[in-house]
Design a protein around this motif. Structure first.
Motif, PDB file in Angstrom:
ATOM      1  N   ALA A 257       0.954  -1.344  -0.022  1.00 55.75           N
ATOM      2  CA  ALA A 257       0.003  -0.142  -0.001  1.00 55.75           C
ATOM      3  C   ALA A 257       0.852   1.196  -0.006  1.00 55.75           C
ATOM      4  O   ALA A 257       0.435   2.230  -0.456  1.00 55.75           O
ATOM      5  N   ALA A 258       2.124   1.204   0.611  1.00 54.74           N
ATOM      6  CA  ALA A 258       2.860   2.421   0.487  1.00 54.74           C
ATOM      7  C   ALA A 258       3.803   2.467  -0.697  1.00 54.74           C
ATOM      8  O   ALA A 258       4.399   3.380  -1.073  1.00 54.74           O
ATOM      9  N   GLY A 259       3.252   1.647  -1.752  1.00 49.26           N
ATOM     10  CA  GLY A 259       4.022   2.021  -2.921  1.00 49.26           C
ATOM     11  C   GLY A 259       5.218   1.136  -3.222  1.00 49.26           C
ATOM     12  O   GLY A 259       5.910   1.316  -4.433  1.00 49.26           O
ATOM     13  N   LEU A 260       5.707   0.231  -2.505  1.00 51.71           N
ATOM     14  CA  LEU A 260       7.065  -0.620  -2.728  1.00 51.71           C
ATOM     15  C   LEU A 260       6.442  -1.767  -3.527  1.00 51.71           C
ATOM     16  O   LEU A 260       5.072  -2.146  -3.460  1.00 51.71           O
ATOM     17  N   SER A 261       7.206  -2.055  -4.328  1.00 53.82           N
ATOM     18  CA  SER A 261       7.048  -3.299  -5.115  1.00 53.82           C
ATOM     19  C   SER A 261       7.129  -4.505  -4.554  1.00 53.82           C
ATOM     20  O   SER A 261       7.836  -4.486  -3.819  1.00 53.82           O
ATOM     21  N   PRO A 262       6.633  -5.682  -4.927  1.00 52.70           N
ATOM     22  CA  PRO A 262       6.738  -7.141  -4.218  1.00 52.70           C
ATOM     23  C   PRO A 262       8.341  -7.252  -4.103  1.00 52.70           C
ATOM     24  O   PRO A 262       8.821  -7.935  -3.158  1.00 52.70           O
TER      25      PRO A 262
ATOM     26  N   GLU B  76      10.630  -5.358  -4.083  1.00 51.82           N
ATOM     27  CA  GLU B  76      11.163  -4.405  -3.065  1.00 51.82           C
ATOM     28  C   GLU B  76      10.980  -5.250  -1.659  1.00 51.82           C
ATOM     29  O   GLU B  76      11.893  -5.320  -0.632  1.00 51.82           O
TER      30      GLU B  76
ATOM     31  N   LEU C 274      13.583  -6.345   1.154  1.00 55.00           N
ATOM     32  CA  LEU C 274      13.702  -6.033   2.510  1.00 55.00           C
ATOM     33  C   LEU C 274      13.611  -7.143   3.455  1.00 55.00           C
ATOM     34  O   LEU C 274      14.342  -7.136   4.378  1.00 55.00           O
TER      35      LEU C 274
ATOM     36  N   PHE D  27       3.518   9.120   1.223  1.00 51.92           N
ATOM     37  CA  PHE D  27       3.678   8.374   0.202  1.00 51.92           C
ATOM     38  C   PHE D  27       3.581   8.847  -1.075  1.00 51.92           C
ATOM     39  O   PHE D  27       4.418   8.368  -2.186  1.00 51.92           O
TER      40      PHE D  27
ATOM     41  N   ASP E 295       6.327   8.666  -4.216  1.00 46.81           N
ATOM     42  CA  ASP E 295       6.116   8.180  -5.625  1.00 46.81           C
ATOM     43  C   ASP E 295       6.055   9.196  -6.438  1.00 46.81           C
ATOM     44  O   ASP E 295       6.257   8.974  -7.671  1.00 46.81           O
TER      45      ASP E 295
ATOM     46  N   ARG F  21       9.697   6.408   4.209  1.00 48.95           N
ATOM     47  CA  ARG F  21       8.779   5.495   3.991  1.00 48.95           C
ATOM     48  C   ARG F  21       9.459   4.099   4.154  1.00 48.95           C
ATOM     49  O   ARG F  21       9.217   3.089   4.684  1.00 48.95           O
ATOM     50  N   ARG F  22      10.741   4.005   3.374  1.00 49.15           N
ATOM     51  CA  ARG F  22      11.510   2.747   3.499  1.00 49.15           C
ATOM     52  C   ARG F  22      11.835   2.364   4.869  1.00 49.15           C
ATOM     53  O   ARG F  22      11.847   1.214   5.368  1.00 49.15           O
TER      54      ARG F  22
ATOM     55  N   ALA G  96       5.968  -3.717 -10.312  1.00 46.66           N
ATOM     56  CA  ALA G  96       5.925  -2.136 -10.936  1.00 46.66           C
ATOM     57  C   ALA G  96       7.312  -1.599 -11.130  1.00 46.66           C
ATOM     58  O   ALA G  96       7.510  -0.994 -11.994  1.00 46.66           O
TER      59      ALA G  96
ATOM     60  N   GLU H 143       9.397   0.085  -9.472  1.00 45.93           N
ATOM     61  CA  GLU H 143      10.037   1.282  -9.065  1.00 45.93           C
ATOM     62  C   GLU H 143      10.845   1.306  -8.161  1.00 45.93           C
ATOM     63  O   GLU H 143      10.743   0.650  -6.971  1.00 45.93           O
TER      64      GLU H 143
ATOM     65  N   ALA I 181      12.846   2.619  -4.799  1.00 47.62           N
ATOM     66  CA  ALA I 181      12.631   3.470  -3.664  1.00 47.62           C
ATOM     67  C   ALA I 181      14.147   3.740  -2.885  1.00 47.62           C
ATOM     68  O   ALA I 181      14.162   3.918  -1.794  1.00 47.62           O
TER      69      ALA I 181
END
Lengths: 135, 135, 135, 135
Positions: free
Chosen positions: C105-110, C112, C116, D23, D27, D88-89, D131, D133, D135
DNA sequence: GTGGTCTAGACCACC
DNA sequence: GTGGTCTAGACCACG
């Protein structure tokens, strides 16, 4: 109590409260582990809304001056004194620096500013015998 | 132009404008009879809302620094310089006095305040060789 | 004792207590029929309010982990171990699932998220040699 | 709008709002200089009290994500994007780390945790095409 | 008892 | 129109 607020002086009440707690910690009037007054208690004493006190206390938490013990209250954190002294000193330095810059920007010469400052300080010194505490 | 505003500094923009005009008159940069810029012109130059400039000019009129010359614009009044010097001086005195009181209220001793002040003034003196103008 | 609480960690104290008892049963550290410490005893040992321990024990009873033996104390129920293992597993699954959803939901991709997770797990693995117990 | 809150999920509404703005900045959905929705507007849209939105915005200011232009609104600060990505990270890292520690404290072995994580991630991956992207 | 969150609504300064 | 402060009062979780 060591806290008093002045509603009609432009400075937000919650800010006055937070700062006075900070100063009390800096002075050692509040030591690490001491509980600060409860929200409701202080609100009653100062005759302000509990929300206003709560907001002040929230700021103190985010500055890591106090921390909550659920169901007990807010206690001064152990490392807080040094930080409070520093923040007090920084605040004052900023203030002095701002008023000096402003005076120069207004076209006064440094000598005039110095004269002004010295005369104001002399006035205040009369009512305030040197305490000698190091910040 | 002699005016510049800083939107993110807490001081209301209209106040910054009004004060800078006052200071310019105190310094003699604006002399009696000089026209100040039109509302629209200054607003465009500073990229602020014309209402803001208009408000600044309203303040200047009520302080009798400028007066309207119908069909021409706002001109500095003849007696204005002395008044501007006085108001500048009073403003600065108040500022200095406030920051001193605040420092003492925060628990600093007069000696500490003096040390603080002196060190800040020294910093500023370097960038600001004495101009020698008397207010 | 096998229980320790951390007051400043967000998790309610009563919850920490109840969970640790549950986990101890799941691990077999507490077997069916074993008595858990009395409210007063545990409260004193952990330096928490007896009400807090009582509340934890109430939860444990309503989850059917322990049952009162009149005049003796609270004892681990006979069927409890399997249930505790299941509830532990469910709790953990929920936690992991929540933190994954949140990360997405926070915008990280799977990818990433996976990176992590892997790096965090590696850190922990060092201090925690595989125990090999099956839940 | 890019913001939606869930009143009944334990996370304070003001926090959900603040985080989602953070967030969005991370983004790039909100760029430096962009105005965020006004307090009243967003409050109406989310059907929450304006004070709640104001509180969220206050947090964003103290984190230096946005800054006010008096009479205009709150704008994303220029340096904000990098800070938002980092925060965020860090937030996600902390979350993952906490849930892993908890799982180990609960008596699961690292291998079990990994199995658990992998199966949960697989579920989520189906609904969320990569996606890519950074971070 | 403690703090934390939220709602509702007023008032202010600024643009 | 904008945000900021404050009051008043409700509800919750925790101890």
């Amino acid at each position: 109590m060591f806290i008093q607020v002045n509603a009609s002086n432009g400075v937000p009440v919650y800010d006055q409260i937070a700062r006075q707690v900070t100063f009390a910690v800096a002075d050692g009037a509040l030591a690490a582990g001491d509980l600060i007054p409860s929200v409701r208690e202080l609100a009653k004493e100062l005759a302000v809304n509990p929300n206003t006190v709560a907001r002040a206390y929230r700021e103190l938490q985010s500055q890591e001056v106090v921390e909550p013990t659920p169901g007990v209250g807010l206690a001064v954190r152990s490392g807080a004194r040094a930080a409070c002294r520093k923040s007090r000193r920084d605040l004052m330095r900023r203030r002095v620096s701002e008023s000096l810059s402003e005076a120069l920007a207004a076209g006064l010469s440094p000598d005039e500013v110095e004269t002004l400052f010295t005369s104001e300080l002399k006035k205040l010194r009369k009512n305030h015998p040197a305490a000698g505490e190091q910040a």
